[in-house]
Design an enzyme around this catalytic site. Structure first.
Site, short mmCIF file in Angstrom:
data_model
loop_
_atom_site.label_atom_id
_atom_site.label_comp_id
_atom_site.label_asym_id
_atom_site.label_seq_id
_atom_site.Cartn_x
_atom_site.Cartn_y
_atom_site.Cartn_z
N GLU A 275 0.82 -1.22 0.00
CA GLU A 275 0.00 0.00 0.00
C GLU A 275 0.85 1.26 0.00
O GLU A 275 0.54 2.24 -0.69
CB GLU A 275 -0.94 0.01 1.21
CG GLU A 275 -2.13 -0.95 1.10
CD GLU A 275 -1.79 -2.38 1.45
OE1 GLU A 275 -0.63 -2.65 1.82
OE2 GLU A 275 -2.70 -3.24 1.37
N HIS B 196 -11.50 -5.14 9.02
CA HIS B 196 -12.04 -4.81 7.70
C HIS B 196 -13.29 -3.95 7.78
O HIS B 196 -14.05 -3.89 6.82
CB HIS B 196 -12.41 -6.09 6.93
CG HIS B 196 -11.25 -6.86 6.41
ND1 HIS B 196 -10.41 -7.59 7.21
CD2 HIS B 196 -10.77 -7.01 5.15
CE1 HIS B 196 -9.48 -8.17 6.47
NE2 HIS B 196 -9.68 -7.83 5.22
#
Lengths: 355, 329
Positions: free
Chosen positions: A86, A155
């Protein structure tokens, strides 16, 4: 990682009665996911500098199927699968933006964006000011946010309020079909970095698209339902919940106004105060945690700017201060819901229990 | 380690490199004094001893190339052509500084020179360099991106992510590891299981080599060779430039982690001595040449200080400018 594409569609959250969904789909109806994809396709067609990169955006079709089919249409140069890195691919988006391109970076889930927080906070948000206005970072980052799908504590969080804390970033949140279809172009037109937060529970939302609407801004809040008795101020995945609560309250003779913030940075103070001054009561609904939240910021601004117009203290419905749990009953209990919103509205109105 | 080709060692060329290194040395020696006089504040990281890296690398790069640097970047900026006046004014925090006083020593920017900071998060510049190179590749530009970082950066995940991505996408990035043996006060062998930086890069299938970073000719030749290969489409490369910092990490460093003897030993092979000894031995320069260049550097520093002293302060009313692009930007 989850595979949410294959999960069965959940109940639609918009205000239309279920019977409407059972009829043949009208060409003017569209899903939030398809609207996002239409926006991507339009942007890729409109400007050769635009490209999309992120984890599994290409061959997989996007973890939420937003970019499905785009690899075939635009090729691997412009629909770039990235490694699970990322920081590198968000930083590469920053560099590419400085270098004259218009990157759209997809981060699969807002929790994963923390691995890129160095790049977002220390570079994207600072370069313009730190360079004395020499550098601009016209980068768009799309992130899935929010809970409601039993994905547990890594999440499911709603961290857009954190990002809205950071000067140098713009934070926009599409909560409707029109905004899903039109906000991306406005974000790409911005010379500054824009984070677009897509609530994961909205991807299956279906709704009307406004005929002829081709452009929106990312500066202003919108009144999604006019009302007289109280201002429900919300954004993103909580908007359908607020609209549902408003319907129930209407049946009880309570007429609430629903404000969709759309932009979390900058906040549209004028729209918030205009509504609060008319209704004289405010409830902020925010899926972030209460402490140090965006809801706290909005509440403070109302107190600072419209205190003497209020007939009751400002109230908030936020997420319980726990990492989001897996079990459905626990997750449901943690999140804002139409029931909690209705109860909180009645509390502000001094009407206590419904009935 | 690669050696410098003798073809580079001519009088004009050598004196030009020496003059550039003396500019940086004189500038930073003055910065050290100005810090004591409270003219410069904040963190100040000097690169004394590492001048050959900045000068050799910039000599081999072109105006279309983008530069991403670190918080120890005065030498990089000056060698790149960022005006010394603007750099000094930035250290003073003045409006005429190259970042309008908002950056300071660690955040020098000059877009006209394609000098993109001045990045003070260790390894944080590497992903940005990858992106600049991605833009160069997708726009079919002639330039490459040169990214400086220290040996401390190789422990960061962003180093590994960036090398992988650059190699995976065959991007025109030249990674320049300025290895001065210490990440702040921690020696490389106390932080890394593998201290061979070039070997790490080869693990990501980059072309990589170690270079004597005290030999400005060797640095220039190695960067020129690597840049030519990158421009020919060979993909990214890494050079480990082995050097040493003579002064402390910053102005708050008692240097408990290294011996005076080690510093003395490295100073005997410093970049200025290495160059002048070689030039004099070959009969290419005299002590008068050195004095002349040194005097010119001192005069330029004097002028930069005068410029910074006289430069205006940014009005406090403009504090919040540039957080976002201004209309017409």
């Amino acid at each position: 990682m989850p595979n949410p594409v294959h999960e069965p569609p959940r109940a639609m959250n918009d205000a239309r009665p279920p019977a409407a969904a059972a009829t043949a789909p009208s060409p003017m109806r569209q899903s939030y996911r398809d609207a996002l994809r239409e926006a991507l396709r339009a942007a890729l067609h409109a400007d050769p500098r635009v490209f999309l990169m992120g984890e599994d955006v290409g061959r997989y079709g996007g973890s939420y199927a937003v970019s499905k089919g785009l690899l075939e249409e635009f090729g691997p140069e412009r629909i770039r699968d990235t490694p699970l890195a990322e920081s590198a691919f968000v930083g590469a988006g920053i560099g590419a933006a400085i270098g004259g391109l218009r990157p759209i970076v997809e981060i699969m889930t807002v929790n994963f964006s923390l691995l890129a927080l160095d790049q977002i906070m220390n570079n994207a948000a600072t370069y313009s000011h730190m360079s004395g206005g020499q550098i601009h970072v016209p980068l768009v980052i799309r992130l899935a946010t929010g809970a409601g799908r039993q994905l547990g504590a890594q999440h499911s969080h709603s961290l857009e309020g954190w990002y809205a804390h950071i000067p140098g970033l713009r934070i926009a949140v599409p909560a409707t079909i029109d905004d899903a279809r039109c906000m991306l172009a406005a974000a790409l037109a911005s010379p500054d970095p824009v984070l677009l937060f897509e609530h994961a529970a909205l991807y299956n939302l279906e709704g009307e698209r406004t005929p002829g609407l081709t452009a929106v801004d990312i500066d202003h809040a919108a009144v999604r339902r006019p009302g007289r008795d109280l201002s429900l101020i919300t954004y993103g995945g909580s908007l359908p919940k607020c609209l549902a609560a408003a319907e129930r309250l209407a049946e009880q003779g309570v007429d609430v106004e629903v404000i969709d913030l759309r932009s979390l940075r900058p906040l549209d103070d004028a729209a918030i105060m205009d509504s609060v001054r008319r209704t004289r009561r405010a409830l902020v609904v925010d899926e972030g945690w209460r402490s140090g939240s965006l809801a706290a910021e909005i509440t403070t601004r109302i107190v600072e700017q419209a205190f003497y117009d209020l007939d009751a203290p400002v109230a908030r419905v936020c997420t319980a201060e726990v990492p989001i749990p897996y079990a459905k009953h626990l997750e449901d209990a943690a999140l804002p819901s139409p029931e909690r919103i209705v109860a909180a509205v009645r509390g502000v109105l001094g009407r206590g229990e419904a009935g | 380690m690669s050696a410098a080709p003798e073809a580079l060692v001519t009088r004009e060329h050598g004196l030009a490199l020496l003059g550039e290194m003396l500019r940086i040395r004189a500038f930073e020696d003055r910065c050290y004094r100005l810090y004591g006089e409270l003219k410069i504040r904040g963190f100040l990281h000097l690169c004394n001893g590492e001048e050959a890296v900045a000068v050799g690398a910039m000599r081999a790069l072109g105006p279309d190339d983008a530069i991403v640097s670190t918080y120890r970047e005065h030498g990089h900026a000056l060698a790149r052509g960022v005006p010394m006046t603007a750099v000094m004014a930035e250290l003073y925090g003045k409006q005429s500084g190259c970042s309008r006083g908002r950056g300071g020593s660690m955040h020098l920017f000059d877009v006209a020179k394609r000098f993109y900071g001045g990045n003070a998060i260790v390894a944080g510049g590497l992903p940005v360099a990858v992106g600049l190179a991605l833009a160069q590749k997708l726009r079919s530009a002639t330039g490459l991106t040169a990214c400086f970082f220290g040996d401390g950066a190789v422990a960061e995940g962003e180093f590994h992510e960036s090398l992988n991505l650059a190699a995976l996408w065959r991007l025109p990035v030249l990674f320049l590891c300025e290895n001065n043996l210490y990440g702040m006060g921690t020696a490389l062998d106390r932080a890394e299981s593998e201290v061979d930086v070039a070997a790490k890069a080869r693990g990501y299938r980059l072309e990589a080599a170690a270079v004597d970073g005290m030999d400005v000719f060797a640095v220039e030749a190695a960067v020129a060779r690597a840049a030519a290969a990158i421009r020919a489409g060979a993909g990214p490369a890494l050079l480990e430039l082995r050097t040493y910092r003579f002064r402390a990490h910053s102005m708050f460093d008692p240097q408990l982690y290294r011996d005076k003897a080690e510093i003395d030993a490295w100073q005997k092979k410093g970049p200025l001595i290495t160059l002048t000894t070689r030039m004099k031995a070959a009969g290419l320069m005299t002590e008068d040449d050195y004095r002349r260049l040194d005097a010119a550097a001192a005069a330029e520093v004097d002028a930069a200080v005068a410029f910074a002293e006289a430069a205006p302060w940014e009005p406090i009313a403009d504090l919040e400018r540039f957080v976002y692009a201004e209309p017409g930007a």
